[in-house]
Structures are given as structure tokens and as C-alpha cells.
Design a protein around this motif. Structure first.
Motif, PDB file in Angstrom:
ATOM      1  N   ASN A  13       7.897   8.852  -5.173  1.00 15.30           N
ATOM      2  CA  ASN A  13       9.241   8.347  -5.094  1.00 15.30           C
ATOM      3  C   ASN A  13       9.388   6.689  -5.348  1.00 15.30           C
ATOM      4  O   ASN A  13       8.423   5.600  -4.468  1.00 15.30           O
ATOM      5  N   PRO A  14       9.842   6.132  -6.821  1.00 15.01           N
ATOM      6  CA  PRO A  14       9.507   4.721  -6.767  1.00 15.01           C
ATOM      7  C   PRO A  14       9.732   3.866  -5.849  1.00 15.01           C
ATOM      8  O   PRO A  14      11.317   4.087  -5.768  1.00 15.01           O
ATOM      9  N   ASP A  15       9.850   3.075  -5.130  1.00 12.11           N
ATOM     10  CA  ASP A  15      10.739   2.640  -3.961  1.00 12.11           C
ATOM     11  C   ASP A  15       9.553   0.923  -4.184  1.00 12.11           C
ATOM     12  O   ASP A  15      10.660  -0.021  -3.686  1.00 12.11           O
ATOM     13  N   THR A  16       9.013   0.254  -5.560  1.00 12.39           N
ATOM     14  CA  THR A  16       8.715  -0.928  -5.122  1.00 12.39           C
ATOM     15  C   THR A  16       8.624  -1.068  -7.406  1.00 12.39           C
ATOM     16  O   THR A  16       7.709  -0.757  -7.664  1.00 12.39           O
ATOM     17  N   VAL A  17       8.592  -2.907  -7.641  1.00 14.49           N
ATOM     18  CA  VAL A  17       8.885  -2.591  -8.982  1.00 14.49           C
ATOM     19  C   VAL A  17       8.038  -4.197  -8.567  1.00 14.49           C
ATOM     20  O   VAL A  17       8.888  -5.040  -7.242  1.00 14.49           O
ATOM     21  N   ILE A  18       7.099  -4.182  -8.923  1.00 17.24           N
ATOM     22  CA  ILE A  18       6.938  -6.270  -8.890  1.00 17.24           C
ATOM     23  C   ILE A  18       6.884  -6.552 -10.652  1.00 17.24           C
ATOM     24  O   ILE A  18       6.269  -6.293 -11.774  1.00 17.24           O
ATOM     25  N   LEU A  19       6.851  -7.631 -10.341  1.00 19.23           N
ATOM     26  CA  LEU A  19       7.425  -8.906 -11.851  1.00 19.23           C
ATOM     27  C   LEU A  19       7.130  -9.999 -11.590  1.00 19.23           C
ATOM     28  O   LEU A  19       7.310 -10.257 -10.368  1.00 19.23           O
ATOM     29  N   ASN A  20       7.693 -10.531 -12.638  1.00 18.40           N
ATOM     30  CA  ASN A  20       7.534 -12.224 -12.919  1.00 18.40           C
ATOM     31  C   ASN A  20       9.199 -12.615 -12.354  1.00 18.40           C
ATOM     32  O   ASN A  20       9.206 -12.780 -12.693  1.00 18.40           O
ATOM     33  N   SER A  21       8.515 -13.732 -12.706  1.00 21.42           N
ATOM     34  CA  SER A  21      10.246 -15.256 -12.644  1.00 21.42           C
ATOM     35  C   SER A  21      11.016 -14.882 -13.424  1.00 21.42           C
ATOM     36  O   SER A  21      12.133 -14.432 -13.345  1.00 21.42           O
ATOM     37  N   TYR A  65       1.616 -14.340 -10.328  1.00 24.11           N
ATOM     38  CA  TYR A  65       0.053 -14.217 -11.173  1.00 24.11           C
ATOM     39  C   TYR A  65       0.408 -12.840 -12.140  1.00 24.11           C
ATOM     40  O   TYR A  65      -0.996 -12.972 -12.800  1.00 24.11           O
ATOM     41  N   MET A  66       1.883 -12.412 -12.222  1.00 27.33           N
ATOM     42  CA  MET A  66       1.857 -11.652 -13.278  1.00 27.33           C
ATOM     43  C   MET A  66       1.966 -11.922 -14.655  1.00 27.33           C
ATOM     44  O   MET A  66       2.151 -13.131 -15.080  1.00 27.33           O
ATOM     45  N   ARG A  67       1.671 -11.185 -15.744  1.00 30.32           N
ATOM     46  CA  ARG A  67       1.991 -11.637 -17.102  1.00 30.32           C
ATOM     47  C   ARG A  67       3.141 -11.675 -17.359  1.00 30.32           C
ATOM     48  O   ARG A  67       4.128 -11.092 -16.769  1.00 30.32           O
ATOM     49  N   GLN A  68       3.812 -12.482 -18.103  1.00 30.33           N
ATOM     50  CA  GLN A  68       5.459 -12.814 -18.159  1.00 30.33           C
ATOM     51  C   GLN A  68       6.137 -11.604 -19.161  1.00 30.33           C
ATOM     52  O   GLN A  68       7.024 -11.366 -18.977  1.00 30.33           O
ATOM     53  N   SER A  69       4.824 -10.734 -19.485  1.00 29.72           N
ATOM     54  CA  SER A  69       5.532  -9.307 -20.867  1.00 29.72           C
ATOM     55  C   SER A  69       5.690  -8.164 -19.821  1.00 29.72           C
ATOM     56  O   SER A  69       5.589  -7.021 -20.049  1.00 29.72           O
ATOM     57  N   ASP A  70       4.862  -8.053 -18.186  1.00 31.58           N
ATOM     58  CA  ASP A  70       4.768  -7.274 -17.272  1.00 31.58           C
ATOM     59  C   ASP A  70       5.661  -6.561 -16.770  1.00 31.58           C
ATOM     60  O   ASP A  70       6.009  -7.358 -15.693  1.00 31.58           O
ATOM     61  N   ILE A  71       6.054  -5.744 -15.892  1.00 30.85           N
ATOM     62  CA  ILE A  71       6.442  -4.697 -15.099  1.00 30.85           C
ATOM     63  C   ILE A  71       6.121  -3.518 -14.474  1.00 30.85           C
ATOM     64  O   ILE A  71       5.082  -2.982 -15.368  1.00 30.85           O
ATOM     65  N   ILE A  72       5.794  -3.665 -13.429  1.00 26.03           N
ATOM     66  CA  ILE A  72       4.535  -2.610 -12.217  1.00 26.03           C
ATOM     67  C   ILE A  72       5.841  -1.821 -11.234  1.00 26.03           C
ATOM     68  O   ILE A  72       6.401  -2.255 -10.557  1.00 26.03           O
ATOM     69  N   ILE A  73       6.242  -0.667 -11.786  1.00 21.33           N
ATOM     70  CA  ILE A  73       6.442   0.605 -10.646  1.00 21.33           C
ATOM     71  C   ILE A  73       6.092   1.411 -10.052  1.00 21.33           C
ATOM     72  O   ILE A  73       5.147   1.939 -10.794  1.00 21.33           O
ATOM     73  N   LEU A  74       6.142   1.526  -8.835  1.00 17.15           N
ATOM     74  CA  LEU A  74       5.332   2.526  -7.890  1.00 17.15           C
ATOM     75  C   LEU A  74       5.549   3.138  -7.357  1.00 17.15           C
ATOM     76  O   LEU A  74       6.369   2.272  -6.212  1.00 17.15           O
ATOM     77  N   ASP A  75       5.016   3.887  -6.702  1.00 20.58           N
ATOM     78  CA  ASP A  75       5.217   4.618  -5.438  1.00 20.58           C
ATOM     79  C   ASP A  75       4.093   3.790  -4.355  1.00 20.58           C
ATOM     80  O   ASP A  75       2.859   4.244  -4.746  1.00 20.58           O
ATOM     81  N   LYS A  76       4.351   2.961  -3.729  1.00 19.23           N
ATOM     82  CA  LYS A  76       3.751   1.842  -2.414  1.00 19.23           C
ATOM     83  C   LYS A  76       2.696   3.179  -1.511  1.00 19.23           C
ATOM     84  O   LYS A  76       1.531   2.492  -1.447  1.00 19.23           O
ATOM     85  N   LYS A  77       3.350   4.337  -1.470  1.00 25.49           N
ATOM     86  CA  LYS A  77       1.999   4.576  -0.164  1.00 25.49           C
ATOM     87  C   LYS A  77       0.923   5.546  -1.602  1.00 25.49           C
ATOM     88  O   LYS A  77      -0.452   6.185  -0.820  1.00 25.49           O
ATOM     89  N   ASN A  78       0.979   5.355  -2.476  1.00 22.32           N
ATOM     90  CA  ASN A  78      -0.175   5.804  -3.402  1.00 22.32           C
ATOM     91  C   ASN A  78      -1.262   4.953  -3.800  1.00 22.32           C
ATOM     92  O   ASN A  78      -2.450   4.974  -4.371  1.00 22.32           O
ATOM     93  N   PHE A  79      -0.253   3.871  -3.329  1.00 24.50           N
ATOM     94  CA  PHE A  79      -1.777   2.549  -3.219  1.00 24.50           C
ATOM     95  C   PHE A  79      -2.671   2.168  -2.130  1.00 24.50           C
ATOM     96  O   PHE A  79      -2.258   2.060  -0.978  1.00 24.50           O
ATOM     97  N   SER A  80      -3.754   1.881  -2.411  1.00 25.16           N
ATOM     98  CA  SER A  80      -4.115   1.130  -1.237  1.00 25.16           C
ATOM     99  C   SER A  80      -5.276  -0.226  -1.267  1.00 25.16           C
ATOM    100  O   SER A  80      -5.678   0.071  -2.168  1.00 25.16           O
ATOM    101  N   ILE A  81      -6.155  -0.598  -0.681  1.00 21.71           N
ATOM    102  CA  ILE A  81      -6.536  -1.126  -1.118  1.00 21.71           C
ATOM    103  C   ILE A  81      -8.685  -0.604  -0.627  1.00 21.71           C
ATOM    104  O   ILE A  81      -8.269  -0.999   0.952  1.00 21.71           O
ATOM    105  N   GLY A  82      -9.076  -1.513  -1.353  1.00 19.29           N
ATOM    106  CA  GLY A  82     -10.784  -0.995  -1.168  1.00 19.29           C
ATOM    107  C   GLY A  82     -11.622  -1.708  -1.725  1.00 19.29           C
ATOM    108  O   GLY A  82     -11.082  -2.900  -2.460  1.00 19.29           O
ATOM    109  N   ALA A  83     -13.052  -1.734  -1.624  1.00 19.95           N
ATOM    110  CA  ALA A  83     -13.949  -2.345  -1.943  1.00 19.95           C
ATOM    111  C   ALA A  83     -14.245  -1.734  -3.338  1.00 19.95           C
ATOM    112  O   ALA A  83     -14.587  -1.015  -3.221  1.00 19.95           O
ATOM    113  N   TYR A  84     -14.090  -2.894  -4.156  1.00 21.00           N
ATOM    114  CA  TYR A  84     -14.643  -2.923  -5.541  1.00 21.00           C
ATOM    115  C   TYR A  84     -16.005  -2.805  -5.510  1.00 21.00           C
ATOM    116  O   TYR A  84     -16.954  -2.057  -5.474  1.00 21.00           O
ATOM    117  N   ARG A  85     -17.007  -4.234  -4.602  1.00 19.95           N
ATOM    118  CA  ARG A  85     -17.783  -4.512  -4.107  1.00 19.95           C
ATOM    119  C   ARG A  85     -18.214  -4.667  -2.880  1.00 19.95           C
ATOM    120  O   ARG A  85     -17.414  -5.530  -1.828  1.00 19.95           O
TER     121      ARG A  85
END
Length: 126
Positions: A13-21, A65-85
Motif C-alpha cells: 500500500n504505497p503511502d509515502t513519497v520521498i523527494l527533493n526540492s 539530502y536526496m539526489r535531485q534526480s531521484d524519487i522514492i515511493i514506499l509502503d512505510k510499514k515495510n521499513f524500519s531502522i536497524g543497526a548496520y554496525r
């Protein structure tokens, strides 16, 4: 729109679009031809923060801080913050009577289902 349909067809269920200026400005201009004002209006609103689609309501997030040529569309419930290191405390040499330590680690964004997100890249920036 086609990317949102693909996410929806894959069970998301796409509910978020992240984009630059630049791309956020293009989204804000979508509704310009349909805006109506009269002579008594002292404010003009040209901002689009949510968009109702056939696939649900989408929130737009402006991210500098996103590249000017990029757009991300996502279903927010499928993302989380985790420890990379994982974070750890490292003791540093003592100076006088003080105890010193450093904390090191890294967080990352974790994607739990790649079919519930889309990355649009190399869009025009002029």
C-alpha cells in the motif's frame, strides 16, 4: 502512478513519497491550473502534502539530502531502522581523574519487502 500500481499489485500500500526540492516543486505545480481564488483572498496556497490516488492516500516528504534526480515511493510499514554496525562503548585513555569513552555504531534503513517500494532515478532536473 505506474510505480504505485506495481507496488499495490504486489500486495503493498504505497503511502509515502520521498523527494527533493526540485521534484517537490513539480508536485506542488500539479494543481495550479485548478486553483481558484477571488479578489478578497490574501493568501495563496500552492503546496501539495497529500495526494489521493486509486491506490490510497500518499504523503509527500521533502528531503534535502536526496539526489535531485531521484524519487522514492514506499509502503512505510515495510521499513524500519536497524543497526548496520551495532553500537559499542570503547574506553579511551584516562586524563587526570576523568573517565573517557567513545561510542561507535551505525544505523541503517531496513527494507522488509522490496516489492513494496520503488526508486525512480534519473528524472529531469531542469
Amino acid at each position: 502512478k505506474s510505480e504505485m500500481q506495481t507496488i499495490y499489485d504486489n500486495g503493498g500500500n504505497p503511502d509515502t513519497v520521498i523527494l527533493n526540492s526540485f521534484n517537490k516543486g513539480l508536485v506542488d505545480d500539479w494543481m495550479l491550473p485548478y486553483r481558484r481564488t477571488d479578489m478578497e483572498d490574501t493568501r495563496y496556497n500552492g503546496v501539495v502534502n497529500t495526494y489521493q490516488t486509486s491506490f490510497g492516500t500518499v504523503n509527500f516528504i521533502l528531503y534535502r539530502y536526496m539526489r535531485q534526480s531521484d524519487i522514492i515511493i514506499l509502503d512505510k510499514k515495510n521499513f524500519s531502522i536497524g543497526a548496520y554496525r551495532p553500537f559499542e562503548v570503547n574506553e579511551l585513555p584516562n586524563v587526570s581523574s576523568a573517565m573517557r569513552a567513545s561510542i561507535e555504531g551505525e544505523y541503517t534503513c531496513m527494507l522488509h519487502n522490496e516489492e513494496h517500494a520503488a526508486w525512480i532515478y534519473d528524472t529531469s532536473v531542469s
